[in-house]
Design an enzyme around this catalytic site. Sequence first.
Site, PDB file in Angstrom:
ATOM      1  N   ASP A 245     -15.580  53.369  14.253  1.00 20.08           N
ATOM      2  CA  ASP A 245     -15.473  52.540  15.445  1.00 20.08           C
ATOM      3  C   ASP A 245     -14.002  52.369  15.798  1.00 20.08           C
ATOM      4  O   ASP A 245     -13.309  51.511  15.250  1.00 20.08           O
ATOM      5  CB  ASP A 245     -16.136  51.169  15.193  1.00 20.08           C
ATOM      6  CG  ASP A 245     -16.063  50.264  16.423  1.00 20.08           C
ATOM      7  OD1 ASP A 245     -15.707  50.765  17.510  1.00 20.08           O
ATOM      8  OD2 ASP A 245     -16.383  49.069  16.288  1.00 20.08           O
ATOM      9  N   LYS A 252      -9.171  49.485  19.660  1.00 22.99           N
ATOM     10  CA  LYS A 252      -8.800  48.450  18.697  1.00 22.99           C
ATOM     11  C   LYS A 252      -7.297  48.525  18.413  1.00 22.99           C
ATOM     12  O   LYS A 252      -6.736  49.622  18.417  1.00 22.99           O
ATOM     13  CB  LYS A 252      -9.543  48.688  17.374  1.00 22.99           C
ATOM     14  CG  LYS A 252     -10.993  48.278  17.388  1.00 22.99           C
ATOM     15  CD  LYS A 252     -11.618  48.444  16.015  1.00 22.99           C
ATOM     16  CE  LYS A 252     -13.102  48.133  16.044  1.00 22.99           C
ATOM     17  NZ  LYS A 252     -13.418  46.732  16.337  1.00 22.99           N
ATOM     18  N   ASP A 263     -18.216  50.700   9.505  1.00 24.61           N
ATOM     19  CA  ASP A 263     -19.111  50.268  10.584  1.00 24.61           C
ATOM     20  C   ASP A 263     -20.494  50.938  10.505  1.00 24.61           C
ATOM     21  O   ASP A 263     -21.374  50.653  11.295  1.00 24.61           O
ATOM     22  CB  ASP A 263     -18.437  50.540  11.944  1.00 24.61           C
ATOM     23  CG  ASP A 263     -18.731  49.453  12.953  1.00 24.61           C
ATOM     24  OD1 ASP A 263     -19.145  48.354  12.550  1.00 24.61           O
ATOM     25  OD2 ASP A 263     -18.571  49.720  14.172  1.00 24.61           O
ATOM     26  N   ASP A 322     -15.765  48.235  22.855  1.00 21.10           N
ATOM     27  CA  ASP A 322     -15.739  47.937  21.422  1.00 21.10           C
ATOM     28  C   ASP A 322     -16.971  47.132  20.997  1.00 21.10           C
ATOM     29  O   ASP A 322     -17.234  46.967  19.807  1.00 21.10           O
ATOM     30  CB  ASP A 322     -14.443  47.177  21.078  1.00 21.10           C
ATOM     31  CG  ASP A 322     -14.133  47.191  19.594  1.00 21.10           C
ATOM     32  OD1 ASP A 322     -14.789  47.972  18.867  1.00 21.10           O
ATOM     33  OD2 ASP A 322     -13.255  46.424  19.167  1.00 21.10           O
ATOM     34  N   GLU A 324     -19.908  48.101  20.879  1.00 17.76           N
ATOM     35  CA  GLU A 324     -20.763  49.289  20.957  1.00 17.76           C
ATOM     36  C   GLU A 324     -21.993  49.199  20.059  1.00 17.76           C
ATOM     37  O   GLU A 324     -23.017  49.805  20.344  1.00 17.76           O
ATOM     38  CB  GLU A 324     -19.942  50.547  20.583  1.00 17.76           C
ATOM     39  CG  GLU A 324     -19.771  50.835  19.083  1.00 17.76           C
ATOM     40  CD  GLU A 324     -19.108  49.712  18.291  1.00 17.76           C
ATOM     41  OE1 GLU A 324     -18.328  48.953  18.882  1.00 17.76           O
ATOM     42  OE2 GLU A 324     -19.391  49.594  17.091  1.00 17.76           O
ATOM     43  N   ARG A 326     -24.089  46.819  19.479  1.00 17.85           N
ATOM     44  CA  ARG A 326     -25.262  46.214  20.126  1.00 17.85           C
ATOM     45  C   ARG A 326     -25.912  47.186  21.100  1.00 17.85           C
ATOM     46  O   ARG A 326     -27.118  47.115  21.346  1.00 17.85           O
ATOM     47  CB  ARG A 326     -24.849  44.891  20.794  1.00 17.85           C
ATOM     48  CG  ARG A 326     -23.805  45.053  21.859  1.00 17.85           C
ATOM     49  CD  ARG A 326     -23.164  43.716  22.254  1.00 17.85           C
ATOM     50  NE  ARG A 326     -22.193  43.258  21.270  1.00 17.85           N
ATOM     51  CZ  ARG A 326     -21.509  42.116  21.367  1.00 17.85           C
ATOM     52  NH1 ARG A 326     -21.703  41.327  22.393  1.00 17.85           N
ATOM     53  NH2 ARG A 326     -20.644  41.773  20.440  1.00 17.85           N
TER      54      ARG A 326
HETATM   55  N1  BES Z   1     -17.556  46.898  14.313  1.00 20.64           N
HETATM   56  C1  BES Z   1     -17.027  45.815  15.045  1.00 20.64           C
HETATM   57  C2  BES Z   1     -17.169  44.472  14.326  1.00 20.64           C
HETATM   58  C3  BES Z   1     -16.379  44.292  13.050  1.00 20.64           C
HETATM   59  C4  BES Z   1     -15.167  43.650  13.082  1.00 20.64           C
HETATM   60  C5  BES Z   1     -16.905  44.699  11.849  1.00 20.64           C
HETATM   61  C6  BES Z   1     -14.470  43.472  11.892  1.00 20.64           C
HETATM   62  C7  BES Z   1     -16.211  44.512  10.687  1.00 20.64           C
HETATM   63  C8  BES Z   1     -14.992  43.884  10.699  1.00 20.64           C
HETATM   64  C9  BES Z   1     -17.723  45.692  16.401  1.00 20.64           C
HETATM   65  O1  BES Z   1     -18.156  46.871  16.956  1.00 20.64           O
HETATM   66  C10 BES Z   1     -16.720  45.097  17.330  1.00 20.64           C
HETATM   67  O2  BES Z   1     -15.738  45.710  17.573  1.00 20.64           O
HETATM   68  N2  BES Z   1     -17.010  43.895  17.809  1.00 20.64           N
HETATM   69  C11 BES Z   1     -16.134  43.201  18.669  1.00 20.64           C
HETATM   70  C12 BES Z   1     -16.971  42.541  19.735  1.00 20.64           C
HETATM   71  C13 BES Z   1     -16.170  42.029  20.899  1.00 20.64           C
HETATM   72  C14 BES Z   1     -15.590  43.168  21.686  1.00 20.64           C
HETATM   73  C15 BES Z   1     -17.084  41.191  21.770  1.00 20.64           C
HETATM   74  C16 BES Z   1     -15.359  42.164  17.851  1.00 20.64           C
HETATM   75  O3  BES Z   1     -15.923  41.589  16.916  1.00 20.64           O
HETATM   76  O4  BES Z   1     -14.192  41.956  18.128  1.00 20.64           O
HETATM   77 ZN    ZN Z   2     -18.618  48.408  15.606  1.00 19.52          ZN
HETATM   78 ZN    ZN Z   3     -16.639  47.854  18.066  1.00 20.07          ZN
END
Ligand code: BES
Ligand code: ZN
Ligand code: ZN
Length: 478
Positions: A245, A252, A263, A322, A324, A326
């Site tokens: 991811d 990111k 991920d 990001d 993604e 969901r």
């Molecule tokens: N895979 C990430 C979530 C994540 C963050 C997992 C840290 C493990 C450690 C997910 O896809 C993501 O990026 N989520 C975003 C959502 C936001 C854009 C609403 C997040 O948590 O920042």
């Molecule tokens: Zn993710």
């Molecule tokens: Zn993500």
Amino acid sequence: MNIYLKNEPLSVIEAELTVLFLSKETLELSNYRERLSKTGFKAEQDTFCILHGSGIVVCGVENYGSSALRSAAATVIKNVKSFEYSALKLSQYYLKNVAALVEGFIMGGYSFEMYKSEKKKITLKEIIFSNENFNGDPLELSALIKAFNTAKIVATAANYTRELVNMTPQDMTPNTMAVVAQDLADTNGLDCTILRDTALEEERMEAMIAVGRASIHKPHLIHLAYKPDNAQKCVTLVGKGLTYDSGGLSLKPATSMVTMKMDKAGGCAVLGMMKAVSELNLPIEVHGFIGAAENMIDGSAYKPDDVLKARNGKTIEVRNTDAEGRLVLADVLSYAQDKVKSDFIFDYATLTGACMVALGPYTTGMMGHSNHLKHKLLKATSHSGELMGSLPFNDHLKKLIKSDIADICNVASKPYGGAITAALFLDNFITDEMKDKWMHFDIAGTAYTESAWDVYTHGATGAGVRMTITFLESLIEE
Ligand code: BES
Ligand code: ZN
Ligand code: ZN
């Protein structure tokens, strides 16, 4: 390393080291009290000492409950591995704790060595449990064997999950995940169906396809099924399998991208669960679905502002690429519910950083509609070795994922409660019939650790595997 149970008293078992777990109280009564006090050992939880001359390993425990013993067993193995002993033996446990000890030794003994050119030499070959309890009385053998073997299968499955999650994104691609699933199916007698390319298009999985579109590794939907003849229940498990991811165009920051190989942990947990249920011969039909994809960037990447049509017909406004996981789960959940009519549907996903903010990195977030099911899950899994906390839905947070141009938006309009708004997004893809049978587990905090704690060493933890198997076992009517 081999771990087994011998139907023999401790004194006749041959091993160089005997393990003793000592609390502050039992230290006072111990024959070794004076010798240990010279080493500074005070029986604090997870403090460790070897009396080489006497062939004794001691580890401090706060009490003789399963959490304290599990962690202490892990401490013993993590430390003894660096010495040159070949066998350990122990007798000091009650039946209710045997699983915790087996897990502690097997999971604490795990380390990820795949990419080291020189593997650590480990002399320790055997851990032997004697059929004796604290007082030297034999335990009821058949119950002991069952508890021992179950724990061994479950802990080994958790380590299998850890090994897969720890693999790099270049080695563990969506296609490799499908190959691993097929291998598991061949070895353990599971059915395996893989959907890719046109098959995904035919299913109109536009959300999942969009997420994976900019990667050279194309998305795969994996479906594994374990169908015993004597099934009493049917359970569906769904995992987020993002093999990497990067965040996509909503890229990111550099430091947040490191560790994003994890991920795929939800998907790998589902593989571990399928391995465990089939090896345990549970009388429950279990279906595992994994959405495997890679979130990358090229000219074909999906964009903030795109509107995607999910498999169930709902339209999604993308405001952040990001978010993604969901999107992938939306399509996989919809597919899973159409394919299999089950009593429960659980999904596992490293979904939000917000879950970690809410609960800390040691606790998995549990979200769903049914308080009854939450209580059932919490009760059944309280001794599984995994921590779970429930985060509540409410209608105010639900409004935050409304979209002005599509049916729903993939991120919330306000920054707080992000773990819950992500789960409320998923709720749009759960049918009315399944609302009270669905539970979402956010393992973003628990799936991976960069510092050792409890039974874990650096890297993946296998989050989800132990608690799910414990719950499935609680469903079985004898
Ligand atoms: N895979 C990430 C979530 C994540 C963050 C997992 C840290 C493990 C450690 C997910 O896809 C993501 O990026 N989520 C975003 C959502 C936001 C854009 C609403 C997040 O948590 O920042
Ligand atoms: Zn993710
Ligand atoms: Zn993500």
